[in-house]
Design an enzyme around this catalytic site. Structure first.
Site, PDB file in Angstrom:
ATOM      1  N   PHE A  51      -6.316   5.790   7.379  1.00 56.63           N
ATOM      2  CA  PHE A  51      -6.503   4.815   8.460  1.00 56.63           C
ATOM      3  C   PHE A  51      -5.191   4.255   8.990  1.00 56.63           C
ATOM      4  O   PHE A  51      -5.152   3.733  10.095  1.00 56.63           O
ATOM      5  CB  PHE A  51      -7.394   3.655   7.967  1.00 56.63           C
ATOM      6  CG  PHE A  51      -6.663   2.631   7.138  1.00 56.63           C
ATOM      7  CD1 PHE A  51      -5.938   1.617   7.746  1.00 56.63           C
ATOM      8  CD2 PHE A  51      -6.662   2.679   5.745  1.00 56.63           C
ATOM      9  CE1 PHE A  51      -5.254   0.676   6.991  1.00 56.63           C
ATOM     10  CE2 PHE A  51      -5.973   1.751   4.985  1.00 56.63           C
ATOM     11  CZ  PHE A  51      -5.270   0.749   5.608  1.00 56.63           C
TER      12      PHE A  51
ATOM     13  N   CYS B 259       2.582   3.786   3.566  1.00 52.76           N
ATOM     14  CA  CYS B 259       2.900   4.515   2.332  1.00 52.76           C
ATOM     15  C   CYS B 259       4.370   4.384   1.998  1.00 52.76           C
ATOM     16  O   CYS B 259       4.782   4.667   0.881  1.00 52.76           O
ATOM     17  CB  CYS B 259       2.526   5.977   2.471  1.00 52.76           C
ATOM     18  SG  CYS B 259       3.527   6.822   3.691  1.00 52.76           S
TER      19      CYS B 259
END
Ligand code: NAD
Length: 482
Positions: free
Chosen positions: A150, A282
């Site tokens: 997402f 990330c």
């Protein structure tokens, strides 16, 4: 029910026949934007059929024609850049400037794909024996699939689709069920750029749809980006079904601050890394290892900077940080804050007390000091605006702590010493290393992926790795008698 989304198969909307649907929210307002089908597995075979049909003519389309579509796509993406950034902000929550950078990073990959005629050239070696010539050609695999997370609704589909299709493959994209709207718009623009119908198809869904993709006999390769457990699962399952796989997973990223670091710049970089996109990256810095006497000054500066951040809707000017993706995720992040306190870390900035809008899944910047490497907040990916500080005596201890993590996505050192930077570069176990860079995301001509449990596979995303991943090598050995 809000607007039900359709799949996009063979260039056309394809109505979903799902029994389960889920709302897509604007996380800054909690408004429902649309409803996404979760379990329509019949769409998988329809999408693969369309991609398979398109492959026979697409693979025979001259490479320069394929590359020219990338040039047109590049131009269209630039023209629609602001619209795309607004779409990202609407469904994800990140601030507009950040969304714009994300779109820009995706456009970089289109630029790379446009140079495919040079990059996909083969090799030839005459006279490997008397009268014998050897050559190597790169050929497309066929139908390949992408499954995306997402948090980068524009950039990550663009890591995959341009290199895959310019190399002659056809594609099935399964975007995140939480942020699929940007991907749908990316497909419309691809069609406008002249990509033939069926070359790229989009199917919505959750786990059961992913499972159908992973076991479909006609899908040759799977690119995945998402959380660690799912990356590992996708890697194992797709490989079991005989597919080539690259699966980029979660992360826990360590940032080392040396006493000789340029402090104001370091704080700016750390704040951007830890709290940009509300920590939902990330590459987010989530543990800062403060070496020696820098710790007290660093702590004060970080708290001051975090406290002064404006948290609100990403489209409002002056906003520094947007919401988290869902209420359930905010609860999870709050759970980590509670865990940090109960395990004995010192909460020096409490994001739960920050000035926040009434609606929306907001949480303010949070900082812990006195963190021990064994604590949960120092080990697990939180994926929220929580920064943990560990005080260490020297660089070697900092590197040893970072290397103790099961993840190895990115790591950064802040220093003005070339010797320290070199030691860090040579000893840190991470795939993407930063030196005075808060988010060390490789530009698209380089490969992108972490090490250890942050990545399952061999060839990374983007760079030459992407072309290697999406092509098979064929070596021809030829002798001519006349
Ligand atoms: P996620 O793993 O929940 O979902 C990713 C994709 O997998 C989605 O398309 C989803 O529908 C599907 N999925 C979810 N659960 C599944 C299951 N049990 N079986 C099969 N498929 C399933 O990840 P997310 O929350 O969307 O994204 C955030 C995560 O992605 C973070 O962990 C982040 O670190 C990671 N990420 C990694 C990188 C990288 O480059 N390594 C980049 C971006 C995000």
């Amino acid at each position: 029910m809000a607007q039900p989304l359709t799949h996009i198969i063979g260039g056309r909307p394809f109505a979903a026949t799902a029994t389960q649907w889920e709302p897509i929210y604007n996380p800054a307002t909690e408004d429902v934007l649309a409803e996404v089908p979760l379990d329509d597995q019949t769409a998988v075979s329809a999408a693969v059929d369309a991609a398979s049909t398109a492959f026979s003519s697409w693979k025979n389309t001259p490479i320069f024609e394929r590359a020219r579509i990338m040039f047109r796509y590049w131009e269209l993406l630039q023209r629609h850049r602001e619209e795309l950034a607004r779409l990202v902000t609407q469904e994800h929550g990140k601030v507009l400037a950040d969304a714009d950078q994300e779109v820009g990073r995706g456009i970089e990959v289109v630029e790379l794909a446009a140079s495919a005629p040079s990059l996909l050239k083969g090799e030839i070696l005459p006279l490997v024996a008397h009268g014998v010539e050897a050559s190597m050609l790169r050929v497309p695999l066929g139908v390949v699939a992408g499954i995306t997370p997402f948090n980068f609704p524009a950039m990550i589909p663009l890591w995959m689709i341009p290199p895959a299709v310019v190399a002659g493959n056809t594609f099935v994209l399964k975007p995140s069920e939480r942020t699929p709207l940007t991907s749908m718009r990316l497909l419309e623009l691809l069609r406008e750029a002249g990509l033939p119908d069926g070359v790229v198809n989009l199917i919505h869904g959750g786990k059961s749809v992913v499972d159908a993709v992973l076991s479909h006999p006609e899908i040759r390769a799977v690119s995945f980006v998402g959380s660690q457990p799912v990356a590992e699962y996708v890697y194992r399952t797709a490989a079991y079904h005989g597919k080539r796989v690259q699966a980029l997973g979660g992360a826990k990223n360590f940032h080392v601050v040396m006493p000789d670091a340029e402090l104001p710049k370091t704080v700016e970089a750390l704040i951007g890394s830890a709290f940009g996109a509300a920590g939902e990256r990330c590459l987010a810095g989530s543990v800062v290892l403060a070496v020696g006497h820098v710790a007290d000054r660093l702590q004060d500066a970080l708290v001051e900077a975090g406290r002064s951040m404006t948290v609100g809707p990403g489209w409002e000017p002056g906003t520094d940080m947007g919401p988290l993706i869902r209420q359930s995720h905010r609860e999870r992040v709050r759970g980590y804050i509670a865990r940090g306190i109960s395990e004995g870390a010192r909460l020096i900035l409490d994001g739960r007390q920050h000035a926040l809008p009434e609606r929306g899944f907001f949480l303010g910047p949070t900082i812990f000091d006195g963190v021990d490497p064994r604590m949960t907040i120092a080990r697990e990916e939180i994926f929220g605006p929580v920064l943990s500080m560990i005080r260490v005596p020297d660089l070697a201890t900092a590197v040893a702590i970072a290397n103790g993590s099961s993840y190895g996505n990115t790591a950064t050192i802040y220093t003005e010493s070339g010797g320290h930077a070199q030691y860090f570069r040579d000893h840190i176990q991470a795939g993407m290393v930063g030196i005075n860079i808060g988010v060390a995301a490789p530009v698209a001509v380089f490969p992108f992926a972490g090490w250890k449990h942050s990545f399952y596979g061999d060839l990374h995303a983007t760079g030459m790795d992407a072309f290697m991943f999406y092509t098979e090598r064929r070596v021809v050995t030829a002798r001519w008698w006349r």
